[in-house]
Design a protein around this motif. Structure first.
Motif, PDB file in Angstrom:
ATOM      1  N   ASP A  24       0.823  -1.208   0.000  1.00 30.07           N
ATOM      2  CA  ASP A  24       0.000   0.000   0.000  1.00 30.07           C
ATOM      3  C   ASP A  24       0.859   1.261   0.000  1.00 30.07           C
TER       4      ASP A  24
ATOM      5  N   LYS B 161       2.177   4.531   8.152  1.00 31.43           N
ATOM      6  CA  LYS B 161       3.207   3.842   7.374  1.00 31.43           C
ATOM      7  C   LYS B 161       4.335   4.810   7.028  1.00 31.43           C
TER       8      LYS B 161
ATOM      9  N   SER C  66      -9.845  -1.438   6.817  1.00 26.16           N
ATOM     10  CA  SER C  66     -10.472  -0.537   5.851  1.00 26.16           C
ATOM     11  C   SER C  66     -10.732  -1.245   4.528  1.00 26.16           C
ATOM     12  N   GLU C  67      -9.807  -2.129   4.120  1.00 30.12           N
ATOM     13  CA  GLU C  67     -10.009  -2.877   2.876  1.00 30.12           C
ATOM     14  C   GLU C  67     -11.236  -3.766   2.962  1.00 30.12           C
TER      15      GLU C  67
ATOM     16  N   PHE D 104      -5.019  -0.934   7.455  1.00 28.15           N
ATOM     17  CA  PHE D 104      -5.186  -1.211   6.023  1.00 28.15           C
ATOM     18  C   PHE D 104      -6.136  -2.389   5.821  1.00 28.15           C
TER      19      PHE D 104
ATOM     20  N   ASN E 232      -8.132   4.449   6.282  1.00 27.84           N
ATOM     21  CA  ASN E 232      -7.089   4.170   5.299  1.00 27.84           C
ATOM     22  C   ASN E 232      -6.047   5.290   5.276  1.00 27.84           C
TER      23      ASN E 232
ATOM     24  N   ALA F 214      -3.774   4.901   8.159  1.00 21.82           N
ATOM     25  CA  ALA F 214      -2.799   3.841   7.891  1.00 21.82           C
ATOM     26  C   ALA F 214      -1.667   4.360   7.019  1.00 21.82           C
ATOM     27  N   MET F 215      -1.995   5.169   6.009  1.00 23.42           N
ATOM     28  CA  MET F 215      -0.964   5.741   5.141  1.00 23.42           C
ATOM     29  C   MET F 215      -0.021   6.656   5.923  1.00 23.42           C
TER      30      MET F 215
ATOM     31  N   PRO G  75      -6.082   7.503  -0.309  1.00 20.94           N
ATOM     32  CA  PRO G  75      -6.741   6.401   0.406  1.00 20.94           C
ATOM     33  C   PRO G  75      -7.962   5.843  -0.316  1.00 20.94           C
TER      34      PRO G  75
ATOM     35  N   ARG H  40      -0.740  -1.966   9.402  1.00 24.60           N
ATOM     36  CA  ARG H  40      -1.261  -3.112   8.660  1.00 24.60           C
ATOM     37  C   ARG H  40      -2.687  -3.432   9.098  1.00 24.60           C
TER      38      ARG H  40
ATOM     39  N   HIS I 184       2.185   4.794   1.149  1.00 24.66           N
ATOM     40  CA  HIS I 184       2.227   5.587   2.364  1.00 24.66           C
ATOM     41  C   HIS I 184       1.854   7.020   1.991  1.00 24.66           C
TER      42      HIS I 184
END
Length: 365
Positions: free
Chosen positions: A8, A197, A218-219, A215, A190, A193-194, A159, A212, A10
């Motif tokens: 993914d 990261k 959210s996925e 991610f 998301n 998470a970015m 995201p 992680r 960042h």
């Protein structure tokens, strides 16, 4: 600083400061509609087609992300399949003769973003094109389809974001759904998470599992029907700040350099345009076992690859899916990063343990 490659995006805080053409303002230059994702854009389009245009069936290529197709199956429409995939040498437009009716939509995919334009000789059926893997390809920008969609987060450091437009200037449907709380939760989870990261890669006090988990959660929300809804305003601003020309130039430069550094013959996947920029570097192996061993070898060295897409329903599709790996060579990486990827692949090729396997692989642009 921690170095990792792939997986993914960042958060790239410098994107708004990079000068260059903006995607929505300078590249698209036409009426468009932003959605939360590519699948929600497609769902909204098909729902409108069923309710207002009399659509009764949609034809998907056999090789596709079947999670998206399962999402569309929630609608009252028949789902049919036709023969196409990245392994098809020549696109067969004659197979659509039986589908050329006003109640039919035909979904066309530009696999990996650099295939030749696929021309359908249909008069009544509605043509929908998927330009997720390269929304600024010549095919996408000069399309004559009724509608086009793209999931922008596959190629841009954002995201979420789905795009719907009509090259024929047909009326776009109202964005269905208004679950703003659920949509915002997924988007900002998301985004968090970015950001985490990015902090992790910069050596901050963040554990890898911290981002992680976000991610992954959210996925999982992408398959929920409540994800139908408008993209948050911040998402719109992020998309419009993406420096598309920098993305294209960097990926082009990185692919060329990687090709020069790897001492393995390169071959093209069927139907590719050499003047377009593919989604990434595609490695085709002789078997799933060899592919999985190479994937594990790369992951152990912090190079994370993708498989597009697993769990295909046809034998031909499974053969391709089980053999392929995609290496990301996008705006996140500079010449030193590309040299590391090339060196790692060279080590694999020269290893006594893996030498026989790499000789049975082709690396494709």
């Amino acid at each position: 600083m921690i170095k990792e490659y792939g997986s993914d995006f960042h958060y790239l805080a410098e994107c708004p400061e990079i000068k260059g053409k903006k995607f929505l303002e300078d590249y698209l230059g036409k009426d468009y509609q932003l959605h939360f994702s590519g699948r929600t854009a497609l769902y909204s389009l098909i729902k409108n087609g069923i309710e207002n245009l009399g659509w009764k069936r949609i034809c998907f290529p056999e090789y596709f992300c079947h999670g998206v197709i399962d999402y569309i199956r929630r609608l009252d429409i028949d789902v049919l399949y036709y023969n196409d995939g990245p392994y098809v040498a020549e696109f067969d437009s004659s197979q659509f003769a039986a589908f050329d009716t006003a109640d039919t939509a035909i979904f066309i995919v530009n696999y990996f973003g650099c295939q030749k334009t696929k021309v359908l000789n249909v008069e009544k059926a509605v043509v929908i094109e998927d330009h997720t893997h390269n929304p600024v390809s010549a095919w996408a920008l000069r399309s004559s389809a009724d509608f086009c969609i793209a999931s922008l987060r596959k190629t841009m450091p954002i995201p979420a974001g789905g795009l719907l437009w009509s090259p024929k200037r047909k009326q776009l449907p109202v964005n269905v759904g208004d679950e703003r709380s659920f949509v915002n939760s997924c988007f900002f989870m998301n985004l968090s998470a970015m950001v985490l990261k990015a902090e992790y890669l910069n050596g901050g006090n963040v554990a890898k599992q911290d981002f992680r988990d976000l991610f992954i959660e959210s996925e999982s929300m992408y398959s929920d029907i409540r994800i139908q809804g408008p993209l948050p305003e911040f998402g719109f601003r992020m998309i419009n700040y993406v420096p598309v020309n920098s993305l294209i130039e960097t990926k082009t430069r990185n692919l060329k350099l990687l090709q020069e550094l790897i001492d393995v013959d390169f071959e093209t996947v069927q139907g590719y345009q050499i003047d377009e920029v593919p989604l990434g570097l595609i490695i085709l192996n002789e078997s799933k076992e060899i592919r999985d061993r190479l994937r594990a070898y790369l992951a152990a060295r912090n190079i994370y690859t993708a498989v597009l897409w697993p769990n295909q329903p046809t034998a031909q599709g499974r053969d391709f899916s089980d053999s392929m790996l995609l290496l990301h060579v996008d705006i996140r990486y500079d010449a030193n990063d590309i040299a590391y990827m090339a060196k790692t692949l060279q080590h694999w090729a020269q290893s006594d343990l893996f030498k026989s396997e790499i000789q049975n692989a082709t690396i494709s642009l």
